[in-house]
Design an enzyme around this catalytic site. Structure first.
Site, PDB file in Angstrom:
ATOM      1  N   GLY A  30     -41.704  58.272  -4.582  1.00 44.60           N
ATOM      2  CA  GLY A  30     -40.955  57.961  -5.797  1.00 44.60           C
ATOM      3  C   GLY A  30     -41.811  58.022  -7.058  1.00 44.60           C
ATOM      4  N   LEU A  58     -41.194  54.125  -4.169  1.00 38.61           N
ATOM      5  CA  LEU A  58     -40.246  53.043  -3.921  1.00 38.61           C
ATOM      6  C   LEU A  58     -40.927  51.920  -3.169  1.00 38.61           C
ATOM      7  CD1 LEU A  58     -36.957  54.890  -2.957  1.00 38.61           C
ATOM      8  CD2 LEU A  58     -38.053  54.587  -5.176  1.00 38.61           C
ATOM      9  N   ASN A  91     -43.927  62.611   0.070  1.00 38.29           N
ATOM     10  CA  ASN A  91     -44.381  62.461   1.461  1.00 38.29           C
ATOM     11  C   ASN A  91     -43.362  61.763   2.357  1.00 38.29           C
ATOM     12  OD1 ASN A  91     -44.845  60.101  -0.091  1.00 38.29           O
ATOM     13  ND2 ASN A  91     -46.236  59.318   1.447  1.00 38.29           N
ATOM     14  N   GLU A  92     -42.087  61.768   1.956  1.00 36.14           N
ATOM     15  CA  GLU A  92     -41.065  60.998   2.677  1.00 36.14           C
ATOM     16  C   GLU A  92     -41.057  61.256   4.186  1.00 36.14           C
ATOM     17  OE1 GLU A  92     -40.747  62.068  -0.319  1.00 36.14           O
ATOM     18  OE2 GLU A  92     -39.784  60.502  -1.487  1.00 36.14           O
TER      19      GLU A  92
HETATM   20  N1  CO8 Z   1     -44.167  49.587  -1.386  1.00 38.97           N
HETATM   21  C1  CO8 Z   1     -44.555  48.315  -1.169  1.00 38.97           C
HETATM   22  N2  CO8 Z   1     -45.842  47.940  -1.028  1.00 38.97           N
HETATM   23  C2  CO8 Z   1     -46.786  48.902  -1.091  1.00 38.97           C
HETATM   24  C3  CO8 Z   1     -46.453  50.251  -1.297  1.00 38.97           C
HETATM   25  C4  CO8 Z   1     -45.072  50.587  -1.456  1.00 38.97           C
HETATM   26  N3  CO8 Z   1     -44.657  51.833  -1.677  1.00 38.97           N
HETATM   27  N4  CO8 Z   1     -47.593  50.966  -1.311  1.00 38.97           N
HETATM   28  C5  CO8 Z   1     -48.602  50.101  -1.124  1.00 38.97           C
HETATM   29  N5  CO8 Z   1     -48.133  48.853  -0.988  1.00 38.97           N
HETATM   30  C6  CO8 Z   1     -48.882  47.620  -0.789  1.00 38.97           C
HETATM   31  C7  CO8 Z   1     -49.816  47.698   0.426  1.00 38.97           C
HETATM   32  O1  CO8 Z   1     -49.122  47.410   1.632  1.00 38.97           O
HETATM   33  C8  CO8 Z   1     -50.851  46.670   0.065  1.00 38.97           C
HETATM   34  O2  CO8 Z   1     -50.295  45.386   0.305  1.00 38.97           O
HETATM   35  P1  CO8 Z   1     -51.210  44.147   0.766  1.00 38.97           P
HETATM   36  O3  CO8 Z   1     -52.233  43.970  -0.329  1.00 38.97           O
HETATM   37  O4  CO8 Z   1     -50.251  43.021   0.893  1.00 38.97           O
HETATM   38  O5  CO8 Z   1     -51.828  44.558   2.091  1.00 38.97           O
HETATM   39  C9  CO8 Z   1     -50.990  46.831  -1.459  1.00 38.97           C
HETATM   40  O6  CO8 Z   1     -49.783  47.465  -1.893  1.00 38.97           O
HETATM   41  C10 CO8 Z   1     -52.171  47.697  -1.877  1.00 38.97           C
HETATM   42  O7  CO8 Z   1     -52.094  48.916  -1.171  1.00 38.97           O
HETATM   43  P2  CO8 Z   1     -53.401  49.735  -0.737  1.00 38.97           P
HETATM   44  O8  CO8 Z   1     -54.453  48.803  -0.254  1.00 38.97           O
HETATM   45  O9  CO8 Z   1     -52.956  50.823   0.177  1.00 38.97           O
HETATM   46  O10 CO8 Z   1     -53.855  50.312  -2.164  1.00 38.97           O
HETATM   47  P3  CO8 Z   1     -54.743  51.604  -2.440  1.00 38.97           P
HETATM   48  O11 CO8 Z   1     -55.138  51.499  -3.876  1.00 38.97           O
HETATM   49  O12 CO8 Z   1     -55.832  51.757  -1.430  1.00 38.97           O
HETATM   50  O13 CO8 Z   1     -53.765  52.852  -2.252  1.00 38.97           O
HETATM   51  C11 CO8 Z   1     -51.682  54.008  -2.503  1.00 38.97           C
HETATM   52  C12 CO8 Z   1     -52.680  53.018  -3.130  1.00 38.97           C
HETATM   53  C13 CO8 Z   1     -52.303  55.387  -2.441  1.00 38.97           C
HETATM   54  C14 CO8 Z   1     -50.457  54.041  -3.417  1.00 38.97           C
HETATM   55  C15 CO8 Z   1     -51.321  53.528  -1.077  1.00 38.97           C
HETATM   56  O14 CO8 Z   1     -50.970  52.163  -1.134  1.00 38.97           O
HETATM   57  C16 CO8 Z   1     -50.161  54.265  -0.449  1.00 38.97           C
HETATM   58  O15 CO8 Z   1     -50.312  55.394  -0.012  1.00 38.97           O
HETATM   59  N6  CO8 Z   1     -48.991  53.600  -0.399  1.00 38.97           N
HETATM   60  C17 CO8 Z   1     -47.819  54.132   0.268  1.00 38.97           C
HETATM   61  C18 CO8 Z   1     -47.102  55.046  -0.639  1.00 38.97           C
HETATM   62  C19 CO8 Z   1     -45.863  55.584   0.011  1.00 38.97           C
HETATM   63  O16 CO8 Z   1     -45.884  56.187   1.069  1.00 38.97           O
HETATM   64  N7  CO8 Z   1     -44.734  55.374  -0.644  1.00 38.97           N
HETATM   65  C20 CO8 Z   1     -43.475  55.870  -0.140  1.00 38.97           C
HETATM   66  C21 CO8 Z   1     -42.360  55.018  -0.607  1.00 38.97           C
HETATM   67  S1  CO8 Z   1     -40.820  55.788  -0.165  1.00 38.97           S
HETATM   68  C22 CO8 Z   1     -40.272  56.573  -1.581  1.00 38.97           C
HETATM   69  O17 CO8 Z   1     -40.800  56.391  -2.631  1.00 38.97           O
HETATM   70  C23 CO8 Z   1     -39.071  57.510  -1.536  1.00 38.97           C
HETATM   71  C24 CO8 Z   1     -38.081  57.114  -0.533  1.00 38.97           C
HETATM   72  C25 CO8 Z   1     -36.844  57.982  -0.547  1.00 38.97           C
HETATM   73  C26 CO8 Z   1     -35.834  57.395   0.423  1.00 38.97           C
HETATM   74  C27 CO8 Z   1     -34.862  58.382   0.917  1.00 38.97           C
HETATM   75  C28 CO8 Z   1     -34.100  57.808   2.094  1.00 38.97           C
HETATM   76  C29 CO8 Z   1     -32.798  58.503   2.343  1.00 38.97           C
END
Ligand code: CO8
Length: 303
Positions: free
Chosen positions: A154, A109, A178-179
Site C-alpha cells: 500500500g 496497509l 508484494n501482495e
Molecule cells: N502493518 C502493521 N504492522 C507492521 C507492518 C504493517 N504493514 N509492517 C511492519 N509492521 C510492524 C512490525 O511487525 C514491527 O512491529 P513490532 O515492533 O511490534 O515487532 C514494527 O512494525 C517494525 O517493523 P520492522 O522491525 O520490520 O521495521 P523495519 O524498519 O526493519 O522494516 C519494513 C520496515 C520494510 C516496512 C518492514 O516492516 C516490512 O517489510 N513490513 C511489511 C510490509 C508489508 O508487507 N506490507 C504489506 C501490507 S498489505 C498491503 O499494503 C496491500 C494489501 C492489499 C489487500 C488486497 C486483498 C484483497
C-alpha cells in the site's frame, strides 16, 4: 464540530469517516469550506503533519505514524481529511508526500486491520483504502512522492498515485506491490495503477512474484522517476514541483484526468462490489492463516 473534535482526538476518526461517507463525490470524506478557511495554513495532527507554504502554493504532508507509517483506519481517515482540505483550498496547487519515519516511507496497509477483524470492520477499512486512492489518483493538485525509505504494498500504491516519484538512492530500501508474498491478491485498481505506470509486462511479473525492487531496479522499470541521495529527496521534490507548476493548471488537470479517468470511473462504479470482494476474500480461513504466518515472519525477522 464533529470534524474538529475528531482532528483533536485521533480515536474518533474512524467513526467520523463512516459518518461523513455519504457526502463526497466519491462517497467519501467532504469538509466544509468554512472549516478549510479556518485551517488554511499549517496543521499538525498525530499521524500527519502538513506544512503549507502560501507563497509557493505547495504543501508538504509528512506521515509521522511510528513505527512504519502503516495505513490503519485511523491513519487513512486523518490522511484523507488533510488531503481533502488541501484539495479544496484553491491556493494549494501542489502536494509533496513524504515520511518523518527513518528508513520507511510507508509499510503499506496495516496488516493488523486485516487479521482477526469482523467483516463489518474490514468493510469500513477497505472503504478508507479506496478513499485514499480515489483522492490521490484523481487529485487536481500536482502530487509528488518523496520516497525517503522502503515502500512496500500500500505504500507503493500511494506513491504510484502521484504524478512523479523521487526515491532515496539507498540499496537497503525497497518498493513494490508484494501482495502475493502475503498470500493475498492486489485488486484491479492496484493492478491498473501499476500497469499505467510501468506497462503490462513489468506489472505482470511484479504482481505475480510480489517483487520488491531496490531503488536502481525500480528506476529501471519506471516504478520511480528519479533517484537522489537520501538528504536531497525533499529539496529535489520542491525543485521538481516548480517545473510542474509552470504548466497552466487547467491544461495539466484535464490531461491528467484524461489519462486516469477510465481507472477511476471503474472503481467508482464498482465500489460496493470491490468492498464485498475484499471482505469475503480477507475473512477466509486460508487467507487469515497466510496473514498470521506473515505476521509471525515479520516478528521473527526482527528477532
Ligand atoms: N502493518 C502493521 N504492522 C507492521 C507492518 C504493517 N504493514 N509492517 C511492519 N509492521 C510492524 C512490525 O511487525 C514491527 O512491529 P513490532 O515492533 O511490534 O515487532 C514494527 O512494525 C517494525 O517493523 P520492522 O522491525 O520490520 O521495521 P523495519 O524498519 O526493519 O522494516 C519494513 C520496515 C520494510 C516496512 C518492514 O516492516 C516490512 O517489510 N513490513 C511489511 C510490509 C508489508 O508487507 N506490507 C504489506 C501490507 S498489505 C498491503 O499494503 C496491500 C494489501 C492489499 C489487500 C488486497 C486483498 C484483497
Amino acid at each position: 464540530m464533529a470534524l474538529r473534535a475528531a482532528l483533536r482526538n485521533k480515536c474518533g476518526l474512524s467513526s467520523l469517516l463512516s459518518q461523513l461517507s455519504s457526502c463526497s463525490s466519491h462517497g467519501g470524506v467532504r469538509v466544509s469550506p468554512a472549516f478549510i478557511a479556518q485551517r488554511r495554513n499549517n496543521s499538525s495532527s498525530s499521524a500527519v503533519k502538513v506544512d503549507f507554504d502560501q507563497s509557493t502554493g505547495v504543501a508538504v504532508l509528512h506521515m509521522q505514524s511510528p513505527p512504519v507509517n502503516s495505513l490503519s483506519l485511523d491513519f487513512l481517515t486523518e490522511f484523507c481529511i488533510n488531503v481533502e482540505k488541501l484539495e479544496m483550498d484553491k491556493s494549494c496547487r501542489g502536494l509533496i508526500i513524504t515520511s518523518s519515519q527513518p528508513k520507511v516511507f510507508s509499510a503499506g496497509l496495516d496488516i493488523m486491520e486485516m487479521y482477526g477483524k469482523s467483516p463489518e470492520r474490514c468493510g469500513v477499512f477497505w472503504k478508507a483504502v479506496q478513499e485514499m486512492w480515489l483522492k490521490l489518483y484523481s487529485s487536481n493538485m500536482v502530487t509528488i512522492a518523496a520516497i525517503n525509505g522502503s515502500s512496500p504494498a500500500g505504500g507503493c500504491l500511494m506513491s504510484l498515485t502521484c504524478d512523479y516519484r523521487i526515491m532515496a538512492d539507498n540499496p537497503r530500501f525497497s518498493i513494490g506491490l508484494n501482495e502475493t508474498q502475503l498470500g493475498i491478491v492486489a485488486p484491479f485498481w492496484f493492478k491498473e495503477t501499476l500497469v499505467n505506470t510501468v506497462g503490462h509486462r513489468h506489472a505482470e511479473m511484479a504482481l505475480e512474484l510480489g517483487l520488491l525492487y531496490n531503488p536502481s531496479e525500480a528506476l529501471k522499470i519506471g516504478m520511480v522517476d528519479q533517484l537522489v541521495p537520501e538528504d536531497q529527496v525533499l529539496t529535489t521534490a520542491a525543485q521538481t514541483m516548480k517545473k510542474w507548476l509552470a504548466i497552466p493548471d487547467h491544461a495539466r488537470q484535464i490531461t491528467k484526468s484524461m489519462m486516469r479517468k477510465p481507472t477511476v470511473e471503474k472503481l467508482v462504479s464498482e465500489r460496493e462490489a470491490d468492498i464485498n470482494n475484499f471482505v469475503s476474500f480477507i475473512t477466509k480461513d486460508s487467507i487469515q492463516k497466510s496473514l498470521r504466518m506473515y505476521i509471525e515472519m515479520l516478528k521473527k525477522r526482527k528477532g
